[in-house]
Design a protein around this motif. Sequence first.
Motif, PDB file in Angstrom:
ATOM      1  N   ASP A 242       0.822  -1.209   0.000  1.00 38.62           N
ATOM      2  CA  ASP A 242       0.000   0.000   0.000  1.00 38.62           C
ATOM      3  C   ASP A 242       0.857   1.261   0.000  1.00 38.62           C
ATOM      4  OD1 ASP A 242      -2.319  -1.443  -0.064  1.00 38.62           O
ATOM      5  OD2 ASP A 242      -2.716  -1.297   2.097  1.00 38.62           O
ATOM      6  N   ARG A 245       2.568   1.700  -3.416  1.00 39.78           N
ATOM      7  CA  ARG A 245       1.580   2.158  -4.390  1.00 39.78           C
ATOM      8  C   ARG A 245       1.248   3.632  -4.164  1.00 39.78           C
ATOM      9  NH1 ARG A 245      -3.256  -1.806  -4.918  1.00 39.78           N
ATOM     10  NH2 ARG A 245      -3.395  -1.293  -2.707  1.00 39.78           N
ATOM     11  N   SER A 246       1.170   4.051  -2.896  1.00 44.08           N
ATOM     12  CA  SER A 246       0.891   5.448  -2.577  1.00 44.08           C
ATOM     13  C   SER A 246       2.027   6.357  -3.036  1.00 44.08           C
ATOM     14  CB  SER A 246       0.676   5.601  -1.067  1.00 44.08           C
ATOM     15  OG  SER A 246       0.522   6.954  -0.713  1.00 44.08           O
ATOM     16  N   GLY A 266      -0.812  -2.478  -7.690  1.00 44.70           N
ATOM     17  CA  GLY A 266      -0.737  -3.248  -6.457  1.00 44.70           C
ATOM     18  C   GLY A 266      -0.523  -4.732  -6.682  1.00 44.70           C
TER      19      GLY A 266
END
Length: 294
Positions: A242, A245-246, A266
């Motif tokens: 996460d 990906r952010s 992801g």
Amino acid sequence: MRGDARALERATGVLAALPPVEHAIAYGSAVLADAVAASSSAPALDVLLTVRDPVAWHETNMRANPSHYAPQMRLVGARGTDAVSRAVGVGAHYNAALADNRGRGYKYGVVGTSAAVEDLTTWKYLFFAGRMHKPHVTLVASEAMLAAQKENVAFACRAALLLLPETFSELEFIRALVRLSYDGDIRFLFAAEDARKIERIASGNVEETRSMYEETLRVAFRDTVCVSQTPGGTWTQDKSVDVLRSHVAGLPANVLAGLSSSRVDGSSIEKARRSNDAVDVPRDDVRRRIRNIV
């Protein structure tokens, strides 16, 4: 910042002879502690100026300082000078190989404020953005440029973190920041630029770089980066799917436009994590894309 007083004094003299500008910074060897062997002469001063209307600014400056311009630029005039800078470069016209009244060398670049803001907020060229990743002296400030620089600093943090492993040192973080605007630079490929320059800038400007980035790290990345309070201590970052990906999603538009979405989503990161290769997926694509911009 080391060298501030000297750079400020020299740059103030340069600005005094020029038409008004909206934003101005001094950067480069005269500002950075480049840890080069001591020289008897002061390094050339680099100044970047942003103006509302480059054509009007050049018209005024050509009347006041015609000797600053190459003969061919004086021949084509202000409009031609601006057109050439946009057609064959990054939108900035540089008057170079100049000397102040004490014989110290300097050059200054002129660009429209809107074009500079665009580069800071999209990394269209990573030219102004790259120079402002590193410590510099702000001589004249505009709200638009200051706001854009905040975005630029956050982008640089994300990119550097993507290029670093789970544990690293402050100096390694600074090296990654400095390298952003040098990776892929043709001057390094052909040895026209000293390959040790990145290390000299990074190791010679730790305190200055820390002051530029510490607030962004503390506020925007407080949940994903643990900064050691001990000099030389180990920093750690969250490399979960996460978070990776952010970080990727928060990169500037021109970097995102060139990334392979199939490699940085992801599912691909999770698949790579199972094979102990998760870090390499976004890292390699981001590094490749930044090199292509530079």
